[in-house]
Design an enzyme around this catalytic site. Structure first.
Site, PDB file in Angstrom:
ATOM      1  N   ILE A   1      38.483  48.610  41.196  1.00  0.00           N
ATOM      2  CA  ILE A   1      37.242  49.399  41.122  1.00  0.00           C
ATOM      3  C   ILE A   1      36.130  48.638  41.842  1.00  0.00           C
ATOM      4  O   ILE A   1      35.819  47.499  41.507  1.00  0.00           O
ATOM      5  CB  ILE A   1      36.855  49.680  39.657  1.00  0.00           C
ATOM      6  CG1 ILE A   1      37.870  50.656  39.055  1.00  0.00           C
ATOM      7  CG2 ILE A   1      35.425  50.232  39.565  1.00  0.00           C
ATOM      8  CD1 ILE A   1      37.639  50.995  37.620  1.00  0.00           C
ATOM      9  N   ARG A   2      35.553  49.276  42.853  1.00  0.00           N
ATOM     10  CA  ARG A   2      34.509  48.632  43.654  1.00  0.00           C
ATOM     11  C   ARG A   2      33.260  49.495  43.815  1.00  0.00           C
ATOM     12  O   ARG A   2      32.238  49.021  44.299  1.00  0.00           O
ATOM     13  CB  ARG A   2      35.053  48.289  45.062  1.00  0.00           C
ATOM     14  CG  ARG A   2      36.226  47.312  45.045  1.00  0.00           C
ATOM     15  CD  ARG A   2      35.817  45.937  44.517  1.00  0.00           C
ATOM     16  NE  ARG A   2      36.931  45.002  44.460  1.00  0.00           N
ATOM     17  CZ  ARG A   2      37.712  44.810  43.396  1.00  0.00           C
ATOM     18  NH1 ARG A   2      37.503  45.498  42.273  1.00  0.00           N
ATOM     19  NH2 ARG A   2      38.695  43.940  43.418  1.00  0.00           N
TER      20      ARG A   2
ATOM     21  N   GLY B   1      41.507  47.525  37.846  1.00  0.00           N
ATOM     22  CA  GLY B   1      42.216  47.243  39.091  1.00  0.00           C
ATOM     23  C   GLY B   1      41.592  47.969  40.270  1.00  0.00           C
ATOM     24  O   GLY B   1      41.661  49.197  40.376  1.00  0.00           O
TER      25      GLY B   1
ATOM     26  N   TYR C   1      42.101  31.944  45.205  1.00  0.00           N
ATOM     27  CA  TYR C   1      42.490  32.200  43.805  1.00  0.00           C
ATOM     28  C   TYR C   1      41.739  33.413  43.252  1.00  0.00           C
ATOM     29  O   TYR C   1      42.305  34.272  42.577  1.00  0.00           O
ATOM     30  CB  TYR C   1      42.194  30.960  42.949  1.00  0.00           C
ATOM     31  CG  TYR C   1      42.344  31.233  41.468  1.00  0.00           C
ATOM     32  CD1 TYR C   1      43.607  31.394  40.888  1.00  0.00           C
ATOM     33  CD2 TYR C   1      41.221  31.352  40.643  1.00  0.00           C
ATOM     34  CE1 TYR C   1      43.746  31.673  39.540  1.00  0.00           C
ATOM     35  CE2 TYR C   1      41.356  31.624  39.294  1.00  0.00           C
ATOM     36  CZ  TYR C   1      42.614  31.788  38.746  1.00  0.00           C
ATOM     37  OH  TYR C   1      42.742  32.080  37.409  1.00  0.00           O
TER      38      TYR C   1
ATOM     39  N   SER D   1      38.615  35.046  28.639  1.00  0.00           N
ATOM     40  CA  SER D   1      40.019  34.759  28.913  1.00  0.00           C
ATOM     41  C   SER D   1      40.531  33.576  28.107  1.00  0.00           C
ATOM     42  O   SER D   1      39.818  32.605  27.867  1.00  0.00           O
ATOM     43  CB  SER D   1      40.179  34.449  30.402  1.00  0.00           C
ATOM     44  OG  SER D   1      41.382  33.760  30.643  1.00  0.00           O
TER      45      SER D   1
ATOM     46  N   HIS E   1      47.139  43.764  36.511  1.00  0.00           N
ATOM     47  CA  HIS E   1      46.567  42.421  36.530  1.00  0.00           C
ATOM     48  C   HIS E   1      45.849  42.148  37.861  1.00  0.00           C
ATOM     49  O   HIS E   1      45.890  41.053  38.401  1.00  0.00           O
ATOM     50  CB  HIS E   1      47.667  41.381  36.291  1.00  0.00           C
ATOM     51  CG  HIS E   1      47.200  40.124  35.604  1.00  0.00           C
ATOM     52  ND1 HIS E   1      47.480  39.829  34.293  1.00  0.00           N
ATOM     53  CD2 HIS E   1      46.453  39.069  36.044  1.00  0.00           C
ATOM     54  CE1 HIS E   1      46.951  38.653  33.964  1.00  0.00           C
ATOM     55  NE2 HIS E   1      46.313  38.174  35.021  1.00  0.00           N
TER      56      HIS E   1
ATOM     57  N   GLY F   1      36.696  43.408  37.809  1.00  0.00           N
ATOM     58  CA  GLY F   1      36.884  41.965  37.778  1.00  0.00           C
ATOM     59  C   GLY F   1      36.235  41.188  38.898  1.00  0.00           C
ATOM     60  O   GLY F   1      35.093  40.709  38.796  1.00  0.00           O
TER      61      GLY F   1
ATOM     62  N   GLY G   1      40.339  33.921  34.103  1.00  0.00           N
ATOM     63  CA  GLY G   1      40.540  32.512  33.800  1.00  0.00           C
ATOM     64  C   GLY G   1      39.862  31.605  34.814  1.00  0.00           C
ATOM     65  O   GLY G   1      39.634  31.991  35.960  1.00  0.00           O
TER      66      GLY G   1
HETATM   67  C1  LIG Z   1      40.150  35.058  39.125  1.00  0.00           C
HETATM   68  C2  LIG Z   1      40.860  35.964  38.169  1.00  0.00           C
HETATM   69  C3  LIG Z   1      41.344  35.449  36.982  1.00  0.00           C
HETATM   70  C4  LIG Z   1      41.985  36.288  36.081  1.00  0.00           C
HETATM   71  N1  LIG Z   1      42.379  35.776  34.869  1.00  0.00           N
HETATM   72  C5  LIG Z   1      42.895  36.620  33.940  1.00  0.00           C
HETATM   73  C6  LIG Z   1      43.168  36.142  32.633  1.00  0.00           C
HETATM   74  O1  LIG Z   1      42.929  34.983  32.314  1.00  0.00           O
HETATM   75  N2  LIG Z   1      43.689  37.017  31.744  1.00  0.00           N
HETATM   76  C7  LIG Z   1      43.955  38.333  32.064  1.00  0.00           C
HETATM   77  O2  LIG Z   1      44.436  39.088  31.209  1.00  0.00           O
HETATM   78  N3  LIG Z   1      43.681  38.796  33.289  1.00  0.00           N
HETATM   79  C8  LIG Z   1      43.143  37.992  34.217  1.00  0.00           C
HETATM   80  N4  LIG Z   1      42.811  38.479  35.448  1.00  0.00           N
HETATM   81  C9  LIG Z   1      42.979  39.931  35.729  1.00  0.00           C
HETATM   82  C10 LIG Z   1      41.714  40.697  35.325  1.00  0.00           C
HETATM   83  O3  LIG Z   1      41.521  40.664  33.948  1.00  0.00           O
HETATM   84  C11 LIG Z   1      41.772  42.162  35.764  1.00  0.00           C
HETATM   85  O4  LIG Z   1      42.940  42.741  35.271  1.00  0.00           O
HETATM   86  C12 LIG Z   1      41.716  42.336  37.278  1.00  0.00           C
HETATM   87  O5  LIG Z   1      40.858  41.374  37.863  1.00  0.00           O
HETATM   88  C13 LIG Z   1      41.199  43.720  37.629  1.00  0.00           C
HETATM   89  O6  LIG Z   1      41.225  43.909  39.011  1.00  0.00           O
HETATM   90  P1  LIG Z   1      39.924  43.782  39.951  1.00  0.00           P
HETATM   91  O7  LIG Z   1      39.623  42.343  40.079  1.00  0.00           O
HETATM   92  O8  LIG Z   1      40.394  44.397  41.216  1.00  0.00           O
HETATM   93  O9  LIG Z   1      38.804  44.562  39.289  1.00  0.00           O
HETATM   94  C14 LIG Z   1      42.181  37.663  36.382  1.00  0.00           C
HETATM   95  C15 LIG Z   1      41.700  38.163  37.592  1.00  0.00           C
HETATM   96  C16 LIG Z   1      41.034  37.330  38.471  1.00  0.00           C
HETATM   97  C17 LIG Z   1      40.501  37.920  39.742  1.00  0.00           C
END
Ligand SMILES: Cc1cc2nc3c(=O)[nH]c(=O)nc-3n(C[C@H](O)[C@H](O)[C@H](O)COP(=O)(O)O)c2cc1C
Length: 411
Positions: A341-342, A339, A55, A137, A308, A361, A110
């Protein structure tokens, strides 16, 4: 460019005192083995039951969008400048009138508290300690009022159905809690098709299956450090923040229904939120310049260009590809990117393409999973140190000195 737009430029780097040179913060021994964000992601993969790690780390369907987030960075190389006096370099960036210490923040994620003990609190406290923004979130499991108390600068992110009778009281609750920044996520019209979750046995609601039991039993650090500890100290987690009142527990069959008609969310609802919320309003998950123009007319204060994390529409391009075009039509409003970024170099590429700020994230949540708040602080330090070092190597003193002239397409 600056986060506030062209009118408000930060002080020129040459006026920054040389005394602002950073010295690396001391690293406690239990964090010393983490040398990059990838180290936290690898450790989280071992620590978490497969279904939870899937997840956290996974994308949707073929993972095309997840992979495009990395591909888009790989398509750019740097053209550094030489013989630039970089002694006054710093990583500070101003956004919505606040100066942050680093050019990145933590986006909404989330169910964080299901993976890391008190995950949302840990993330927000680390963000506060390191002076970077954190977005909580709508799908979080700790009350938004508690998050606002722990970090008065935290932002709130909403998932909303197209129902004014649910939108208005939620917005009022967020205002009453003291949030000054409201992010409306616009790319979750329906739950996406995350097959990996189904294969691994991760469902929402969580089902108490043998698979869940077995994965818990074989990952005792998570089972005792997060799951049973949460049950003992705080009881069954609930989705606390989707509406004005408490939502269903994570094991509830009512959950899908509680999401409501998210596929009915549309422009009039954004107008409604704009009229009701007096603080900064952003939309997250925008990829088309025309949508940016329309949202600007409604009066939003900024945009989060994002697919996302490759978790919604498979095939949706990386926001990095749309960044320059979106910046062009945003009329000076901050355009934020997330999105894939590492590395510090990724942060720099996004800024060079016009980002006013970026969010990171999965690696931050992974750090919370394996080492709690100190782990997240270490992850922030590592990324900030990378950016600070890379500024010198590219020949710049501040993030707002980066532009497309530092980049060349290599693929
Ligand atoms: C476990 C997880 C849960 C997420 N839950 C939400 C959320 O509740 N609301 C939302 O807008 N984006 C959510 N996202 C997307 C992140 O806000 C973000 O856009 C994304 O993780 C960025 O990419 P990265 O993980 O590669 O940095 C979630 C991402 C992950 C990995």
């Amino acid at each position: 460019m600056t986060a506030e737009g062209p009118a408000q430029s930060r002080a020129p780097a040459t006026t920054q005192a040389l005394s602002q040179k950073r010295s690396a913060p001391p690293v406690p021994p239990h964090l010393a083995k983490f040398l990059s964000l990838a180290d936290f992601e690898r450790a989280a993969a071992k620590h978490l039951p497969k279904m939870l790690h899937g997840y956290l780390a996974g994308g949707v369907e073929t993972d095309w969008s997840l992979e495009d987030n990395r591909r888009a960075f790989a398509e750019w190389g740097f053209i550094p400048r030489c013989l630039v006096d970089a002694r006054s370099r710093h990583t500070r960036v101003s956004l919505f009138g606040k100066e942050y210490s680093a050019p990145f923040g933590i986006p909404p994620m989330g169910s964080s508290a299901l993976m890391a003990y008190r995950g949302d609190l840990v993330l927000t406290q680390a963000a506060r300690a390191k002076n970077i923004p954190m977005i909580m979130s709508a799908s979080s499991l700790i009350k938004l009022e508690e998050i606002a108390k722990a970090n008065p600068d935290a932002w709130y992110q909403a998932y909303l159905p197209g129902e004014p009778s649910r939108i208005e009281p939620l917005v009022d609750r967020v205002i009453a809690a003291g949030f000054k920044t409201f992010v409306l996520t616009v790319d979750v019209q329906v739950s996406s098709n995350r097959e990996n979750n189904i294969r691994n046995g991760y469902t929402i609601p969580l089902k108490p299956t043998f698979k869940l039991f077995w994965q818990g039993a074989t990952h005792p650090q998570w089972a005792f450090g997060t799951w049973f500890r949460t049950l003992k100290n705080h009881g069954m987690p609930y989705f606390e923040n989707m509406d004005a009142g408490r939502g269903p527990p994570i094991l509830s069959r009512e959950l899908e229904r509680a999401f409501g008609a998210r596929d009915g969310l549309s422009w009039p609802h954004l107008e409604l939120i704009r009229k009701r919320f007096p603080g900064k309003l952003l939309i997250k998950g925008v990829l088309h310049p025309d949508d940016v123009v329309r949202a600007k007319e409604i009066g939003v204060d900024g945009f989060m260009v994002s697919n996302h994390g490759g978790r919604q529409l498979d095939g949706a391009v990386s926001g990095l590809r749309m960044l320059p075009e979106i910046v062009k039509v945003a009329g000076g409003l901050p355009v934020i990117y997330d999105g894939g970024i590492r590395r510090g170099t990724d942060v720099m590429k996004a800024y060079a393409l016009g980002a006013a700020f970026v969010f990171v994230g999965r690696p931050m949540l992974s750090a919370a999973v394996v080492r709690g708040q100190p782990g997240v602080e270490r992850a922030i330090d590592l990324l900030q140190e990378e950016v600070h070092r890379d500024l010198a190597l590219i020949g710049a003193n501040a993030m707002d000195q980066l532009g497309p002239e530092f980049l060349v397409k290599v693929r």
